[in-house]
Design a protein around this motif. Structure first.
Motif, PDB file in Angstrom:
ATOM      1  N   THR A  18       8.768  -3.099  -3.888  1.00 40.80           N
ATOM      2  CA  THR A  18       8.731  -2.421  -2.591  1.00 40.80           C
ATOM      3  C   THR A  18      10.101  -2.348  -1.929  1.00 40.80           C
ATOM      4  N   TYR A  19      11.052  -3.173  -2.365  1.00 38.67           N
ATOM      5  CA  TYR A  19      12.393  -3.147  -1.799  1.00 38.67           C
ATOM      6  C   TYR A  19      13.300  -2.149  -2.517  1.00 38.67           C
ATOM      7  N   ALA A  20      12.796  -1.503  -3.554  1.00 36.49           N
ATOM      8  CA  ALA A  20      13.576  -0.510  -4.295  1.00 36.49           C
ATOM      9  C   ALA A  20      13.298   0.881  -3.739  1.00 36.49           C
ATOM     10  N   SER A  21      14.316   1.718  -3.733  1.00 35.61           N
ATOM     11  CA  SER A  21      14.155   3.110  -3.321  1.00 35.61           C
ATOM     12  C   SER A  21      13.555   3.908  -4.472  1.00 35.61           C
ATOM     13  N   GLN A  22      13.120   5.126  -4.164  1.00 36.44           N
ATOM     14  CA  GLN A  22      12.552   5.979  -5.211  1.00 36.44           C
ATOM     15  C   GLN A  22      13.559   6.168  -6.349  1.00 36.44           C
ATOM     16  N   ILE A  23      14.776   6.565  -6.015  1.00 40.05           N
ATOM     17  CA  ILE A  23      15.875   6.617  -6.987  1.00 40.05           C
ATOM     18  C   ILE A  23      16.958   5.727  -6.402  1.00 40.05           C
ATOM     19  N   TYR A  46       2.090  16.629  14.921  1.00 43.14           N
ATOM     20  CA  TYR A  46       1.277  16.619  13.698  1.00 43.14           C
ATOM     21  C   TYR A  46       2.141  16.416  12.457  1.00 43.14           C
ATOM     22  N   LEU A  47       3.304  17.018  12.415  1.00 44.80           N
ATOM     23  CA  LEU A  47       4.211  16.838  11.283  1.00 44.80           C
ATOM     24  C   LEU A  47       4.637  15.376  11.165  1.00 44.80           C
ATOM     25  N   PHE A  48       4.942  14.753  12.299  1.00 44.63           N
ATOM     26  CA  PHE A  48       5.314  13.338  12.295  1.00 44.63           C
ATOM     27  C   PHE A  48       4.182  12.480  11.750  1.00 44.63           C
ATOM     28  N   PHE A  49       2.955  12.678  12.229  1.00 38.07           N
ATOM     29  CA  PHE A  49       1.820  11.892  11.731  1.00 38.07           C
ATOM     30  C   PHE A  49       1.558  12.149  10.255  1.00 38.07           C
ATOM     31  N   PHE A  50       1.720  13.378   9.814  1.00 35.81           N
ATOM     32  CA  PHE A  50       1.547  13.693   8.396  1.00 35.81           C
ATOM     33  C   PHE A  50       2.545  12.914   7.550  1.00 35.81           C
ATOM     34  N   ARG A  51       3.818  12.853   7.983  1.00 33.00           N
ATOM     35  CA  ARG A  51       4.842  12.125   7.226  1.00 33.00           C
ATOM     36  C   ARG A  51       4.545  10.622   7.186  1.00 33.00           C
ATOM     37  N   VAL A  52       4.058  10.071   8.292  1.00 34.14           N
ATOM     38  CA  VAL A  52       3.726   8.647   8.334  1.00 34.14           C
ATOM     39  C   VAL A  52       2.570   8.346   7.381  1.00 34.14           C
ATOM     40  N   VAL A  53       1.528   9.147   7.436  1.00 34.06           N
ATOM     41  CA  VAL A  53       0.367   8.932   6.561  1.00 34.06           C
ATOM     42  C   VAL A  53       0.780   9.077   5.101  1.00 34.06           C
ATOM     43  N   ARG A  54       1.614  10.056   4.794  1.00 36.74           N
ATOM     44  CA  ARG A  54       2.062  10.246   3.415  1.00 36.74           C
ATOM     45  C   ARG A  54       2.880   9.054   2.928  1.00 36.74           C
ATOM     46  N   ALA A  55       3.751   8.494   3.763  1.00 39.99           N
ATOM     47  CA  ALA A  55       4.546   7.330   3.376  1.00 39.99           C
ATOM     48  C   ALA A  55       3.665   6.108   3.143  1.00 39.99           C
ATOM     49  N   VAL A  56       2.680   5.906   4.016  1.00 42.22           N
ATOM     50  CA  VAL A  56       1.757   4.776   3.846  1.00 42.22           C
ATOM     51  C   VAL A  56       0.933   4.956   2.588  1.00 42.22           C
ATOM     52  N   TRP A  57       0.474   6.170   2.338  1.00 42.16           N
ATOM     53  CA  TRP A  57      -0.336   6.437   1.147  1.00 42.16           C
ATOM     54  C   TRP A  57       0.473   6.161  -0.126  1.00 42.16           C
ATOM     55  N   ALA A  58       1.751   6.526  -0.145  1.00 41.49           N
ATOM     56  CA  ALA A  58       2.602   6.289  -1.313  1.00 41.49           C
ATOM     57  C   ALA A  58       2.774   4.793  -1.565  1.00 41.49           C
ATOM     58  N   GLU A  59       2.828   3.992  -0.513  1.00 43.35           N
ATOM     59  CA  GLU A  59       2.973   2.549  -0.674  1.00 43.35           C
ATOM     60  C   GLU A  59       1.681   1.875  -1.131  1.00 43.35           C
ATOM     61  N   LEU A  60       0.536   2.418  -0.723  1.00 44.28           N
ATOM     62  CA  LEU A  60      -0.746   1.784  -1.039  1.00 44.28           C
ATOM     63  C   LEU A  60      -1.364   2.270  -2.335  1.00 44.28           C
ATOM     64  N   ARG A  61      -0.813   3.319  -2.918  1.00 49.67           N
ATOM     65  CA  ARG A  61      -1.341   3.862  -4.160  1.00 49.67           C
ATOM     66  C   ARG A  61      -1.325   2.800  -5.250  1.00 49.67           C
ATOM     67  N   PRO A  62      -2.375   2.675  -6.044  1.00 47.24           N
ATOM     68  CA  PRO A  62      -2.359   1.672  -7.118  1.00 47.24           C
ATOM     69  C   PRO A  62      -1.312   2.030  -8.162  1.00 47.24           C
ATOM     70  N   THR A  63      -0.629   1.002  -8.679  1.00 49.81           N
ATOM     71  CA  THR A  63       0.388   1.221  -9.696  1.00 49.81           C
ATOM     72  C   THR A  63      -0.258   1.230 -11.076  1.00 49.81           C
ATOM     73  N   PRO A  64       0.291   1.968 -12.032  1.00 50.59           N
ATOM     74  CA  PRO A  64      -0.279   1.987 -13.375  1.00 50.59           C
ATOM     75  C   PRO A  64      -0.179   0.610 -14.019  1.00 50.59           C
ATOM     76  N   GLN A  65      -1.199   0.259 -14.755  1.00 52.41           N
ATOM     77  CA  GLN A  65      -1.243  -1.037 -15.408  1.00 52.41           C
ATOM     78  C   GLN A  65      -0.366  -1.036 -16.654  1.00 52.41           C
ATOM     79  N   ILE A  66       0.312  -2.152 -16.888  1.00 53.82           N
ATOM     80  CA  ILE A  66       1.155  -2.301 -18.071  1.00 53.82           C
ATOM     81  C   ILE A  66       0.264  -2.766 -19.214  1.00 53.82           C
ATOM     82  N   PRO A  67       0.429  -2.195 -20.421  1.00 54.03           N
ATOM     83  CA  PRO A  67      -0.400  -2.598 -21.538  1.00 54.03           C
ATOM     84  C   PRO A  67      -0.241  -4.082 -21.843  1.00 54.03           C
ATOM     85  N   ALA A  68      -1.247  -4.641 -22.513  1.00 58.05           N
ATOM     86  CA  ALA A  68      -1.228  -6.059 -22.857  1.00 58.05           C
ATOM     87  C   ALA A  68       0.066  -6.398 -23.571  1.00 58.05           C
ATOM     88  N   GLY A  69       0.630  -7.522 -23.221  1.00 60.42           N
ATOM     89  CA  GLY A  69       1.911  -7.913 -23.808  1.00 60.42           C
ATOM     90  C   GLY A  69       3.043  -7.507 -22.896  1.00 60.42           C
TER      91      GLY A  69
END
Length: 158
Positions: free
Chosen positions: A102-107, A19-42
């Protein structure tokens, strides 16, 4: 022989790990699919003017204020980040230079000053950091006009 109680405990431990393994996989997929904040016009930020003081050392440090200019991806080209002190680059919201790649790490990497020179260092990223088409393997000096590439994101030091 193994007792039934020991087998039951081992089964429960295995189930918990599964269950811990599946939780980590779902969390990683969710982080990748989350919508990114929109950049203001310009999408382009203007650099902040740094007031220059009249003392010799302060004028020298103020003259060395640098910024990163985003060159690629083309739709975000022109965005700038002022560099002050130590700056982290990555996808995490806590980074001073946040890139949506997507090729960049968190930090992914950091820029910092040492001996009055800007340096860049990869922070153990999976895909690496590139300075003027050379892989960054340790702290490397970066000068105005140098190009940094992280995944598909290309930035220029100014």
């Amino acid at each position: 022989m193994v007792s039934d109680q020991l087998l039951l405990v081992l089964k429960l431990c295995l189930l918990a790990l599964l269950y811990l393994f599946f939780f980590r996989v779902v969390r990683a997929v969710w982080a990748e699919l989350r919508p990114t904040p929109q950049i203001p016009a310009g999408g382009v930020t203007t650099p902040v003017a740094v007031p220059m003081r009249k003392r010799g050392k302060d004028v020298k440090n103020a003259a060395q204020t640098r910024q990163l200019l985003l060159r690629e991806p083309a739709e975000l080209a022109g965005k700038t980040w002022p560099l002050d002190g130590e700056v982290s680059i990555g996808r995490a919201a806590g980074c001073q230079v946040t890139i949506d790649d997507t090729y960049a790490s968190q930090i992914h990497a950091r820029l910092f000053t040492r001996d009055n020179q800007w340096q860049i260092e990869d922070l153990g990223s999976t895909n690496g950091t590139w300075l003027n088409r050379h892989k960054v393997s340790g702290p490397m000096v970066i000068k105005p006009g140098d190009v940094v590439q992280i995944g598909n994101t290309v930035m220029e030091m100014q």
